[in-house]
Write a protein that holds these residues in place. Structure first.
Motif, PDB file in Angstrom:
ATOM      1  N   ARG A  23       0.851  -1.181   0.000  1.00  0.00           N
ATOM      2  CA  ARG A  23       0.000   0.000   0.000  1.00  0.00           C
ATOM      3  C   ARG A  23       0.887   1.230   0.000  1.00  0.00           C
ATOM      4  N   ALA A  25       2.314   4.783   0.784  1.00  0.00           N
ATOM      5  CA  ALA A  25       2.254   5.627   1.975  1.00  0.00           C
ATOM      6  C   ALA A  25       1.375   6.834   1.680  1.00  0.00           C
ATOM      7  N   THR A  26       0.696   7.296   2.707  1.00  0.00           N
ATOM      8  CA  THR A  26      -0.133   8.488   2.550  1.00  0.00           C
ATOM      9  C   THR A  26       0.569   9.680   3.162  1.00  0.00           C
ATOM     10  N   ALA A  27       0.257  10.838   2.654  1.00  0.00           N
ATOM     11  CA  ALA A  27       0.839  12.077   3.165  1.00  0.00           C
ATOM     12  C   ALA A  27       0.392  12.293   4.606  1.00  0.00           C
ATOM     13  N   VAL A 177       6.549   8.396   3.672  1.00  0.00           N
ATOM     14  CA  VAL A 177       5.612   9.461   4.065  1.00  0.00           C
ATOM     15  C   VAL A 177       6.092  10.803   3.517  1.00  0.00           C
ATOM     16  N   ALA A 180       5.392  10.981  -0.083  1.00  0.00           N
ATOM     17  CA  ALA A 180       3.963  11.187  -0.335  1.00  0.00           C
ATOM     18  C   ALA A 180       3.602  12.662  -0.179  1.00  0.00           C
ATOM     19  N   ASN A 181       4.142  13.322   0.849  1.00  0.00           N
ATOM     20  CA  ASN A 181       3.900  14.752   1.016  1.00  0.00           C
ATOM     21  C   ASN A 181       4.517  15.543  -0.132  1.00  0.00           C
ATOM     22  N   ARG A 184       2.334  15.154  -3.165  1.00  0.00           N
ATOM     23  CA  ARG A 184       1.110  15.942  -3.043  1.00  0.00           C
ATOM     24  C   ARG A 184       1.377  17.403  -3.365  1.00  0.00           C
TER      25      ARG A 184
END
Length: 189
Positions: A23, A25-27, A177, A180-181, A184
């Motif tokens: 999966r 990584a999300t911000a 992470v 991911a940021n 974004r």
């Protein structure tokens, strides 16, 4: 026919045993509630026309070069390159020494037109750190120059990030992470 059946059986076994795709990584959110460190914006960065052109007058050459390489990972969109006679300097690495200042490094934005932002290393702190922590400080401050904010390093919302606000035994390269940021904010290459 038998070879086809055997091939299909092997394929089915591989599909059953193969691990699920990782999966992404999300911000992570900023931990500050107000001020410039409460949001991640392109405007609050040293990036100019998709790049950061830098100069240096610091004793921490190995550290800032590590940070430059770390944020120039495969897929990074912002180009980080040394300033030249034909480019505009966006960022300067330099030193200061203040034993009363708890910060090991500080990024500061100079909002003037064609102004140079600064990453300043506090020799009073940096000289007491091991090489890995000094690299983390350099990568962290360049993360700010790229527009990233502080991330949580403790509690139930903790994330592993080079953007933790304290210098300690944290990552010295962007984590999933952090990337991911970054994506974004800057998109993909």
């Amino acid at each position: 026919m038998r070879d086809l059946v055997t091939g299909l059986a092997v394929l089915a076994a591989v599909l059953v045993l193969a691990p699920a795709p990782a999966r992404a990584a999300t911000a992570a959110p900023c931990i500050a509630k107000s001020g410039h460190d409460a949001t991640e914006t392109r405007e609050d960065s040293s990036v100019d026309d998709g790049e950061i052109r830098w100069t240096a007058s610091t004793k921490y050459e190995a550290e800032y070069r590590h940070g430059n390489r770390a944020w120039s990972y495969s897929g990074a969109k912002v180009k980080i390159a040394q300033d030249s006679a034909t480019t505009v300097n966006d960022l300067n690495y330099e030193d200061f020494s203040d034993p009363r200042n708890p910060a090991a490094g500080v990024w500061s934005r100079n909002p003037g037109i064609a102004a140079t932002d600064l990453i300043r290393f506090n020799k009073a702190r940096m000289d007491s750190y091991d090489a890995a922590t000094r690299r983390m400080v350099a990568s962290h401050e360049l993360g700010h120059a790229l527009g990233l904010c502080h991330k949580s390093g403790s509690g139930k919302s903790a994330v592993k990030s080079v953007m933790w606000p304290e210098a300690a035994e944290y990552p010295d390269v962007p984590t999933d992470v952090d990337k991911a940021n970054y994506r974004r904010l800057w998109g993909r290459a």
